[in-house]
Design a protein around this motif. Structure first.
Motif: not given
Length: 264
Positions: A126, A203, A206, A238, A241, A243, A245-246, A248-249
């Motif tokens: 990001s 994401g 994002d 991703l 997805t 921003h 949560a990125l 956490k993937k």
């Protein structure tokens, strides 16, 4: 390489008492968090996975998490970068892989532009290198950077439990807002001159526009036909997805990060 049995450490850099944590053993990987993030909210899900065969050095920028603010010193990419470079000097690290997320990704890019010998490989999650790459709706999202709007979030909980002066939460958010409003327009030529291979991650929902991510990928040597010439840099978008949560993937990230870092 650092050898420490404890996670929490402080280093004096540029008048700042910077907090950092060390995990695992092996080749070092520097973790740089994003805006209003400390180590936990930015990388808490990834640290147990990445530290199985790497030594991780995760830091917190001025005013974030355990690192106290310097009230009279504005937040800026330039200052964050100065602090990171000085921390690596204090730790006697001459070259390191860097994983930056959001603001941290911008700092990682700045380190590679200003001190090319320091950055071995870059993971840029990001990342924005000029203001035109920001999603137009980000202006509305940033209006929520207030103590009232952030009440009950993990970011608030992390700050209140780690900051030397938790009562400064509102002041910190105001300072971050001012930082976010500064115009970015980094030189495309300076980015082209970066030699470190980069894994650029974003994401599909994002805060950075997809076209901006592709532009950066091309500046860092991507865009060729692999059968003819495989680029050293890589690009990943991703699915599903946003921003926040990125990082956490973990399943998606761990399917690509170790391979990228291990490739010669």
């Amino acid at each position: 390489m650092i050898n420490t049995a404890t996670n929490g450490n402080y280093a004096n850099v540029n008048g700042l008492k910077m907090y950092y944590e060390v995990y695992g053993e092996g080749k070092p990987l520097l973790l740089l968090p994003g805006a209003v993030s400390g180590i936990g909210t930015a990388f808490g899900n990834l640290i147990p996975l990445l530290s199985t065969d790497r030594q991780l050095i995760a830091l917190e920028f001025q005013g974030y998490g355990h690192t106290a603010d310097i009230p009279e010193r504005p937040l800026s990419y330039e200052q964050f970068t100065d602090d990171v470079i000085e921390l690596l000097h204090v730790l006697n690290i001459r070259q390191i892989d860097i994983f930056g997320y959001s603001t941290g990704a911008g700092v990682a890019l700045q380190v590679a532009m200003r001190k090319p010998a320091l950055a071995s490989k870059l993971i840029l999650a990001s990342v924005i290198y000029k203001s035109s790459g920001r999603h137009p709706a980000l202006i509305e999202l940033e209006k929520q950077l207030t103590a009232e709007a952030m009440k009950g979030t993990l970011y608030e909980a992390e700050y209140l439990s780690t900051a030397p002066r938790p009562q400064d939460w509102s002041k910190h958010l105001a300072k971050v807002t001012t930082f976010n409003q500064k115009v970015q327009d980094w030189s495309a030529d300076d980015i082209r001159n970066i030699k470190a291979p980069a894994l650029i991650i974003a994401g599909d929902a994002d805060i950075v526009q997809p076209g901006h991510v592709v532009e950066l990928y091309k500046l860092l040597g991507g865009g060729s036909i692999g059968e003819l010439s495989m680029p050293d840099s890589q690009l990943a978008i991703l699915p599903g997805t946003m921003h926040t949560a990125l990082t956490k993937k973990t399943n998606l990230l761990m399917a690509m990060i170790p391979d990228f870092l291990s490739t010669q």
